[in-house]
Design a protein around this motif. Structure first.
Motif, mmCIF file in Angstrom:
data_model
loop_
_atom_site.group_PDB
_atom_site.id
_atom_site.type_symbol
_atom_site.label_atom_id
_atom_site.label_comp_id
_atom_site.label_asym_id
_atom_site.label_seq_id
_atom_site.Cartn_x
_atom_site.Cartn_y
_atom_site.Cartn_z
ATOM 1 N N HIS A 393 -5.767 -52.834 -19.389
ATOM 2 C CA HIS A 393 -5.788 -54.049 -20.125
ATOM 3 C C HIS A 393 -6.955 -54.136 -21.737
ATOM 4 C CE1 HIS A 393 -4.966 -58.289 -20.673
ATOM 5 N NE2 HIS A 393 -6.173 -58.389 -20.947
ATOM 6 N N GLU A 396 -2.653 -51.942 -25.484
ATOM 7 C CA GLU A 396 -1.179 -53.351 -25.513
ATOM 8 C C GLU A 396 -0.522 -52.782 -24.803
ATOM 9 O OE1 GLU A 396 0.092 -52.551 -29.496
ATOM 10 O OE2 GLU A 396 -1.630 -52.857 -30.908
ATOM 11 N N ARG A 398 2.385 -55.499 -21.758
ATOM 12 C CA ARG A 398 2.141 -57.087 -21.696
ATOM 13 C C ARG A 398 2.518 -57.229 -19.793
ATOM 14 N NH1 ARG A 398 7.539 -56.873 -19.230
ATOM 15 N NH2 ARG A 398 8.651 -55.274 -20.216
ATOM 16 N N GLU A 399 1.948 -58.048 -19.466
ATOM 17 C CA GLU A 399 1.822 -58.695 -17.692
ATOM 18 C C GLU A 399 3.697 -58.764 -17.514
ATOM 19 O OE1 GLU A 399 0.105 -62.310 -15.360
ATOM 20 O OE2 GLU A 399 0.888 -62.920 -17.323
ATOM 21 N N GLU A 401 4.880 -55.550 -17.050
ATOM 22 C CA GLU A 401 5.063 -54.313 -17.050
ATOM 23 C C GLU A 401 5.340 -52.666 -16.485
ATOM 24 O OE1 GLU A 401 3.028 -53.156 -20.432
ATOM 25 O OE2 GLU A 401 1.578 -52.439 -19.770
#
Length: 421
Positions: A393, A396, A398-399, A401
């Motif tokens: 986390h 960079e 996104r949730e 991915e």
């Protein structure tokens, strides 16, 4: 419950590295977190699982060993010999050779937050400090520090027992033993201030190294001989992961005791032992019929599962409101990826606030959409041979991915550097 753990100057760890079980806000998969109860404090949610990845020799096993250092120290019986304490300083930096290995645990026990700080060399305890936070206010319980003039103790104003008792505890504490251990061993049950955090280390935090799994399977059998009616629980546990064990028999059985009392009393020195040559027979049943196998004939995966079962039930079936913390090195060893994923699913579905921390090379979990980005951790070695620990986390992304794909692309680092001719 574990909030976070830090370690430095220990084995492959040079500078301070921290494993945090604090959940990142605004990520989904709410079953993966729980809200800790702390009297008078509002703390963030904590993670139920942390999966640690990285190349071989990058420090994953050292992290699991570091988590268990205090528990191991508590199990040591003081002797007159010169056997060293179970720590090793970072070897690539000569300046650190004689300095202590440092550990810091931030945790919750019975609604109260604690911080335990430890500095230890192979020869002795150098620093030991326990702080509690009633209603969020810092309160020192005791501190112990080795100075040029000898050991210096400070006892908090609110520490139970009184000055004479504190002084007696101090005199009983040798350079190689923990003060918290001596104080609890030499105090009545009514004195709970130090007993509560002591019990957290003794019976709540479990650290399992890979080469100890056979000992754990022996311990599972030893416990079941004392509590035979729970043999059915192990049988069902094995069948749930497609191992067709229909019956387990022991050569002898001891009178039954209550499993809950037994599990709460489990600790490193009383869970191992007994005769490792005790005969154990497992009956496997298929469509063609049944066959009996001696424990020695079972596969490595089955033996590992039998060993894993004991700390698993101890973590998840405690009679108090708080679950345990189970740290396992190479959870996927000899186990199919689907079995590992199923164990994690079962853990996440339990309502008890227990935590599972494990190292693995099984990237199948990254693609299974079971865990969140903040539950994946990476270890890697820097140019000095020191372990760096960080969360996926931190990068960079996104949730949702493809974490596995990005991992193998090197987006999160933590891949072995393979030199090809």
């Amino acid at each position: 419950m574990l909030i976070e753990f830090s370690v430095s100057n220990y084995r492959s760890f040079r500078e301070k590295q921290t494993l945090s079980m604090v959940a990142t806000p605004r990520l989904s998969k709410k079953r993966n977190v729980f809200k800790p109860f702390v009297d008078g404090e509002k703390l963030p949610n904590l993670l139920k699982v942390a999966a640690i990845y990285g190349p071989n020799a990058s420090g994953k096993s050292s992290l699991i060993q570091a988590l268990g250092v205090v528990t191991e120290l508590l199990s040591i019986t003081p002797t007159a010999d010169n056997k060293g304490l179970p720590v090793k300083a970072f070897r690539f930096d000569p300046e650190l050779a004689d300095l202590p290995s440092n550990f810091e645990y931030n945790f919750i026990k019975n609604g109260l937050r604690y911080q335990f700080v430890l500095g230890v060399t192979e020869k002795r305890i150098v620093e030991e400090r326990l702080t509690s936070y009633p209603k969020g206010k810092e309160s020192l319980l005791y501190s112990r520090e080795l100075t040029s003039k000898g050991e210096r103790y400070i006892f908090g104003e609110g520490l139970e027992g009184g000055k004479e008792v504190h002084e007696a505890w101090r005199r009983l504490t040798s350079p190689k033993t923990l003060f918290i251990a001596q104080s609890v061993a030499n105090s009545s049950e009514e004195l709970r201030q130090l007993r509560e955090p002591f019990e957290w280390f003794k019976t709540t935090l479990w650290s399992i190294e890979q080469d100890s799994m056979l000992r754990w399977s022996t311990a599972s059998i030893r416990i079941l001989k004392k509590v035979p009616r729970f043999t059915e629980h192990l049988e069902q546990f094995l069948r749930d992961v497609d191992i067709p064990v229909s019956n387990i028999e022991f050569e002898d059985s001891v009178a039954e005791t209550a499993l809950m009392k037994a599990s709460e009393a489990l600790s490193a020195e009383n869970v191992f032992g007994g005769d490792q040559n005790d005969k154990t027979t497992l009956t496997h049943t298929t469509l063609l019929g049944s066959a009996e196998f001696d424990f020695s004939e079972e596969s490595g995966g089955t033996k590992n599962l039998i060993g894993f079962w004991l700390p698993w039930i101890t973590m998840n079936f405690r009679s108090d409101s708080e679950g345990g913390i189970l740290a396992v090195d190479e959870l996927d060893s000899s186990l199919h990826p689907e079995i590992v994923a199923d164990l994690i699913e079962k853990h996440l579905d339990r309502e008890i606030d227990s935590q599972l921390i494990f190292t693995t090379h099984d990237t199948h979990l990254m693609n299974a959409k079971v865990l969140r980005r903040d539950q994946f951790w990476i270890t890697e070695r820097d140019e000095n041979g020191a372990t760096k620990l960080f969360s996926i986390h931190d990068f960079e992304g996104r949730e949702g991915e493809d974490v596995e794909k990005r991992y193998f692309e090197g987006r999160y680092r933590g891949l072995p550097l393979i030199r090809r001719k």
